[in-house]
Write a protein that holds these residues in place. Structure first.
Motif, short mmCIF file in Angstrom:
data_model
loop_
_atom_site.label_atom_id
_atom_site.label_comp_id
_atom_site.label_asym_id
_atom_site.label_seq_id
_atom_site.Cartn_x
_atom_site.Cartn_y
_atom_site.Cartn_z
N LEU A 112 -18.63 0.36 -19.06
CA LEU A 112 -18.26 1.65 -19.66
C LEU A 112 -16.78 1.78 -20.01
CD1 LEU A 112 -20.54 4.47 -18.30
CD2 LEU A 112 -20.97 2.66 -19.95
N PRO A 113 -15.84 1.28 -19.19
CA PRO A 113 -14.43 1.37 -19.62
C PRO A 113 -14.16 0.62 -20.92
CG PRO A 113 -14.55 0.92 -17.26
CD PRO A 113 -15.95 0.78 -17.80
N LYS A 114 -14.94 -0.43 -21.19
CA LYS A 114 -14.78 -1.17 -22.45
C LYS A 114 -15.24 -0.35 -23.65
CE LYS A 114 -15.56 -5.54 -20.03
NZ LYS A 114 -16.51 -6.65 -19.80
N LEU A 115 -16.07 0.68 -23.36
CA LEU A 115 -16.54 1.56 -24.44
C LEU A 115 -15.75 2.87 -24.47
CD1 LEU A 115 -20.41 1.13 -23.97
CD2 LEU A 115 -18.94 -0.02 -25.63
N GLY A 116 -14.75 2.98 -23.59
CA GLY A 116 -13.89 4.16 -23.61
C GLY A 116 -14.32 5.29 -22.69
N TYR A 117 -15.19 5.00 -21.72
CA TYR A 117 -15.68 6.04 -20.80
C TYR A 117 -15.26 5.73 -19.37
CZ TYR A 117 -18.62 6.93 -24.87
OH TYR A 117 -19.06 7.18 -26.15
N TYR A 118 -15.34 6.76 -18.51
CA TYR A 118 -15.07 6.55 -17.09
C TYR A 118 -16.14 5.67 -16.45
CZ TYR A 118 -12.00 10.74 -17.25
OH TYR A 118 -11.02 11.65 -17.53
N LYS A 119 -15.75 4.95 -15.41
CA LYS A 119 -16.75 4.30 -14.56
C LYS A 119 -17.53 5.39 -13.81
CE LYS A 119 -14.19 0.06 -13.43
NZ LYS A 119 -13.71 -0.79 -12.33
N PRO A 120 -18.85 5.30 -13.73
CA PRO A 120 -19.58 6.30 -12.95
C PRO A 120 -19.31 6.12 -11.45
CG PRO A 120 -21.08 4.60 -13.70
CD PRO A 120 -19.77 4.32 -14.35
N ALA A 121 -19.15 7.23 -10.75
CA ALA A 121 -19.06 7.21 -9.29
C ALA A 121 -20.49 7.26 -8.74
CB ALA A 121 -18.26 8.40 -8.79
N SER A 122 -20.64 6.89 -7.47
CA SER A 122 -21.98 6.94 -6.87
C SER A 122 -21.90 7.37 -5.42
CB SER A 122 -22.68 5.58 -6.98
OG SER A 122 -22.01 4.62 -6.19
N ILE A 123 -23.02 7.94 -4.95
CA ILE A 123 -23.19 8.24 -3.54
C ILE A 123 -24.56 7.70 -3.15
CG2 ILE A 123 -23.98 10.63 -4.01
CD1 ILE A 123 -22.53 11.37 -1.32
N GLN A 124 -24.60 6.82 -2.14
CA GLN A 124 -25.78 5.99 -1.91
C GLN A 124 -26.36 6.20 -0.51
OE1 GLN A 124 -25.24 1.93 -3.20
NE2 GLN A 124 -23.69 2.50 -4.70
N CYS A 125 -27.68 6.13 -0.45
CA CYS A 125 -28.36 6.39 0.83
C CYS A 125 -29.13 5.16 1.31
CB CYS A 125 -29.32 7.58 0.70
SG CYS A 125 -30.71 7.30 -0.42
N SER A 126 -29.43 5.19 2.60
CA SER A 126 -30.31 4.19 3.19
C SER A 126 -31.76 4.56 2.86
CB SER A 126 -30.10 4.14 4.70
OG SER A 126 -30.21 5.42 5.28
N PHE A 127 -32.68 3.65 3.17
CA PHE A 127 -34.09 3.85 2.83
C PHE A 127 -34.81 4.65 3.91
CE2 PHE A 127 -33.09 -0.46 1.07
CZ PHE A 127 -33.05 -0.07 -0.26
N LEU A 128 -35.70 5.53 3.47
CA LEU A 128 -36.60 6.16 4.41
C LEU A 128 -37.55 5.09 4.93
CD1 LEU A 128 -37.45 8.89 5.64
CD2 LEU A 128 -39.08 9.12 3.77
#
Length: 377
Positions: free
Chosen positions: A237-253
């Motif tokens: 995405l930075p190569k296309l002129g956009y921000y890198k997406p942030a993430s919030i990640q969980c463990s598996f149920l």
């Protein structure tokens, strides 16, 4: 002596096997562990912490500090998550979505929800008509979560191809086959659609920027197995002129059978479905839910149970017991042998059925709301 590494563990978007070592995944995926500083920053805006944050279920991410800093400057992020429509919805899906709803409500932000019907057609032995059926069924469950229809936008890859595809090819031009192979383990026998697909999954991470003609931060709540898709997205995405997406990640149920892999809707004994009846929930928990109890009643009273491997306790911790004091009391009573496995299972069954009764009631009325949620451009 160094701890033996679990060589049977596989975690990627298409396969989760073995006992999952989350600390190892943080190292291997290059994730940032959610610490007290980040929790304090979230609480500053939300006023409270969701149980899944307090209990470390959402435990890692990328650029969370940055996305919260942008929010404080007035540059609101949008949320992006999704669903691969190839079968019924289970509790593992719902836990991510209910947490996402909490984020939407607390931060008052838009959500772009992607239904990857193209992906499931390319990867599963299902007809496109079957995928379409599951897409509609899955939409009912997403609506039943209670997202704000004014701020929630459904994207169906094949139905929204007119706006998705022009952006996807911009992503695809920056991705080589070797990048796909190293990320997903693909080889020459994979169909060309599956090789292209991650370009489509990247699009919702910047589509609102295209639609609104400005750079907007993106936050993606998801289970940790989806991280390889978004690592590639962050590279491109930075190569296309956009921000890198942030993430919030969980463990598996935890699957019903115990602490290996993740919950599945394709294997009935592994998962509790959003549409299960009270009798089906009772049967699945009583028959299949792995117990941390002892072999005999006398032994259990003397030695106590192990809540860390007990599936009923894990379900209460992840999704069904919001009261920390109550959860801690259950844990103490189970460890001491005061609380029996049968009593713990009954309490969990009642909690799951109360939760599903409300969800299913909202689900009944969801069909007439689908059009309200559909992204319109």
């Amino acid at each position: 002596m160094a701890e033996k590494e679990n060589k049977d563990m596989i975690v990627d978007p298409y396969k989760v096997e073995g006992e999952v070592d989350y600390e190892r995944l943080i190292r291997e995926f290059g994730l940032e562990k959610i610490d007290d500083k980040i929790l304090k920053k979230i609480k500053k805006h939300t006023g409270e912490l969701h149980p899944m944050l307090r209990r470390g279920i959402f435990f890692a991410g990328r650029d969370l500090n940055w996305v919260l800093d942008e929010y404080e400057k007035g540059n609101k992020f949008f949320l992006y998550t999704g669903c691969g429509p190839s079968g019924p919805i289970h509790l593992g899906h719902l836990m991510v979505w209910y947490f996402t709803k909490w984020l939407q409500d607390k931060f008052n932000v838009d959500l772009y929800f992607q239904f990857t019907d193209d992906e499931k057609f390319l990867y599963k032995d299902l007809s496109f008509e079957e995928i379409e059926k599951w897409t509609e069924e899955n939409m009912l469950d997403v609506i039943a979560v209670g997202f704000n229809p004014k701020k929630t936008h459904f994207i169906i890859d094949t139905k929204h191809a007119g706006i998705m595809y022009p952006e996807a090819i911009k992503v695809a031009k920056k991705i080589t086959f070797s990048m796909i192979k190293s990320s997903f383990g693909f080889n020459e026998s994979n169909n060309v659609g599956s090789i292209f697909y991650t370009s489509m999954q990247a699009v919702p991470a910047f589509l609102p920027c295209v639609l609104k003609n400005k750079k907007i931060p993106c936050l993606i709540p998801h289970a940790i197995d989806q991280d390889p898709h978004f690592r590639l997205t962050r590279d491109i995405l930075p190569k296309l002129g956009y921000y890198k997406p942030a993430s919030i990640q969980c463990s598996f149920l935890t699957p019903l059978g115990g602490n290996v892999g993740k919950m599945s809707s394709s294997e009935a004994m592994k998962g509790i479905l959003s549409t299960d009846t009270p009798a089906e929930v009772k049967n699945k928990i009583n028959k299949y839910a792995f117990s941390g109890g002892r072999d005999t009643l006398e032994e259990h009273k003397r030695l106590g149970g192990n809540p860390n491997v007990d599936v009923s306790f894990q379900y209460l911790k992840y999704l069904f017991e919001e009261d920390d004091d109550k959860l801690n009391q259950i844990e103490r009573d189970y460890k001491s042998g005061k609380l029996m496995t049968g009593e713990l299972k009954k309490y969990t069954i009642d909690k799951i059925n109360a939760f599903l009764a409300k969800h299913q009631e909202r689900r009944k009325n969801a069909k007439k709301l689908i059009n309200e949620f559909m992204l319109k451009v």
